[in-house]
Design a protein around this motif. Structure first.
Motif, PDB file in Angstrom:
ATOM      1  N   GLU A   1      -6.086  -3.597   3.763  1.00 60.79           N
ATOM      2  CA  GLU A   1      -6.261  -2.199   4.294  1.00 60.79           C
ATOM      3  C   GLU A   1      -5.885  -2.099   5.739  1.00 60.79           C
ATOM      4  OE1 GLU A   1      -7.944   0.045   2.476  1.00 60.79           O
ATOM      5  OE2 GLU A   1      -7.886  -1.379   0.681  1.00 60.79           O
TER       6      GLU A   1
ATOM      7  N   PRO B   1       0.769  -1.087  -0.032  1.00 63.67           N
ATOM      8  CA  PRO B   1      -0.051  -0.055  -0.115  1.00 63.67           C
ATOM      9  C   PRO B   1       0.728   1.497   0.030  1.00 63.67           C
ATOM     10  CG  PRO B   1       0.011  -1.099   2.205  1.00 63.67           C
ATOM     11  CD  PRO B   1       0.766  -1.719   1.317  1.00 63.67           C
TER      12      PRO B   1
ATOM     13  N   ARG C   1      -2.480  -0.536   5.200  1.00 62.04           N
ATOM     14  CA  ARG C   1      -2.455   0.589   4.581  1.00 62.04           C
ATOM     15  C   ARG C   1      -2.442   1.967   5.785  1.00 62.04           C
ATOM     16  NH1 ARG C   1      -3.276   3.164   0.016  1.00 62.04           N
ATOM     17  NH2 ARG C   1      -4.067   1.490  -1.170  1.00 62.04           N
ATOM     18  N   LYS C   2      -3.379   1.119   6.793  1.00 63.10           N
ATOM     19  CA  LYS C   2      -3.538   2.225   8.048  1.00 63.10           C
ATOM     20  C   LYS C   2      -2.254   2.173   8.721  1.00 63.10           C
ATOM     21  CE  LYS C   2      -8.301   1.446   8.608  1.00 63.10           C
ATOM     22  NZ  LYS C   2      -9.444   1.259   9.332  1.00 63.10           N
TER      23      LYS C   2
END
Length: 346
Positions: free
Chosen positions: A319, A235, A322-323
């Motif tokens: 996801e 990401p 990504r954070k």
């Protein structure tokens, strides 16, 4: 039992072969089995160790990365071929294996340890293909383990020297103030926690800027034990996207002249390694965040669990990663501590 075609075998030759077969039967030997064994030995006689090595590599390269194959073949070329590479596979014995391993077992132990396993694999392949028989002279347990010192006695693991994470913001600020590609490459490495090889050979076509995604092909991913290398999705945070856009190459290598040494010059520190930035990130994530262990490990492209766990755990936690990477990018961009002492009024 046939003795050959009338076109190829004369009557006298046929009588001689038949007589030899009867003699073998009189001695309790099955002439058909004896002939099959002789044919197998003739087949094995043309296969050298190096040829068997080529056969083994051809059979397994589908699951290997380009780097793994290069290193694998180079170790055989440099250490084994000069000693017994041209010998017949069936002629390789313990003495020859030790001739390769003993000179480097203590001085280059990790290389020697991996080399032993590679020799063992090639000889196992040769045996399975009928090019040799008997026990494998490169096996460790119950054989070379009795002839060579244990790994724990001759080798201590040296970790890559890493920068303390508290110093990273100041370095990133310096890199962003520069206008050269080595600085961009090192910044991308820090922000994505990718390995050096993945970054220096990164291609513009691997980046999807609209989706904020970098897909590293399997050929540049580290092979995970006996499991084959797989493509890996990274990401891209806004700062990482900014690095790629700043380079501005629409195709081909992003950093054509980059290498491990050029990235070392970019950070300018002799007390740390470029690979060590992965450790820096790992320390920061463990000490400064509450992200789950598996998210941190997958972010570093590490294996999570054993083969059974991996078979069921198929998500790459994209996801959630990504954070995590956004938090890391935010930390890398924080103002560097100045160390200034401020007097507090009562």
């Amino acid at each position: 039992m046939g003795v050959g075609s009338l076109v190829d075998v004369s009557l006298a030759e046929a009588r001689q072969k038949a007589s030899e077969a009867r003699r073998q039967r009189a001695e309790g030997i099955d002439p058909i089995e004896a002939r099959a064994t002789q044919r197998a030995l003739r087949g094995a006689a043309v296969m050298t160790f190096d040829q068997c090595c080529d056969g083994y590599v051809a059979a397994h390269r589908a699951g290997w990365s380009t780097d793994h194959e290069r290193v694998w073949k180079a170790s055989i070329r440099d250490y084994v071929t000069p000693v017994f590479g041209k010998f017949l596979a069936r002629a390789i014995d313990t003495a020859l294996v030790l001739k390769v391993l003993e000179p480097i077992w203590t001085t280059k132990h990790e290389t020697a340890r991996r080399l032993r396993a590679r020799i063992e694999s090639v000889l196992d392949w040769a045996r399975a293909r009928g090019h040799r028989d008997g026990e494998n002279p490169a096996r460790w347990k119950g054989h070379l383990s009795e002839l060579l010192p244990k790994s724990t006695d001759v080798h201590s693991v040296k970790h890559h020297a890493a920068m303390p994470y508290g110093e990273v913001p100041a370095l990133v600020a310096k890199l962003r103030a520069r206008d050269d590609r080595d600085a961009r490459a090192l910044e991308l490495l820090i922000l994505t926690v990718a390995r050096v090889g993945a970054v220096v050979r990164a291609r513009a076509e691997e980046f999807d800027l609209a989706s904020g995604l970098w897909t590293i092909p399997a050929s540049r991913m580290k092979r995970r034990g006996k499991r084959k290398a797989l493509p890996f999705r990274v990401p891209l945070t806004d700062p990482a996207l900014a690095v790629v856009k700043r380079v501005g190459r629409p195709e081909g290598l992003l950093f054509p002249s980059a290498c491990d040494k050029s990235l070392e010059k970019a950070h300018g520190r002799e007390d740390i390694t470029t690979h060590g930035f992965r450790s820096t990130f790992r320390d920061w994530a463990a000490e400064q965040t509450a992200f789950p262990w598996e998210v941190i490990e997958v972010a570093m492209a590490h294996v999570v669990g054993d083969e059974t766990e991996e078979a069921y755990f198929r998500s790459d936690l994209f996801e959630k990663r990504r954070k995590l990477m956004e938090a890391w990018a935010g930390y890398c961009a924080k103002p560097a501590a100045t160390g200034k002492v401020v007097a507090m009024r009562r």
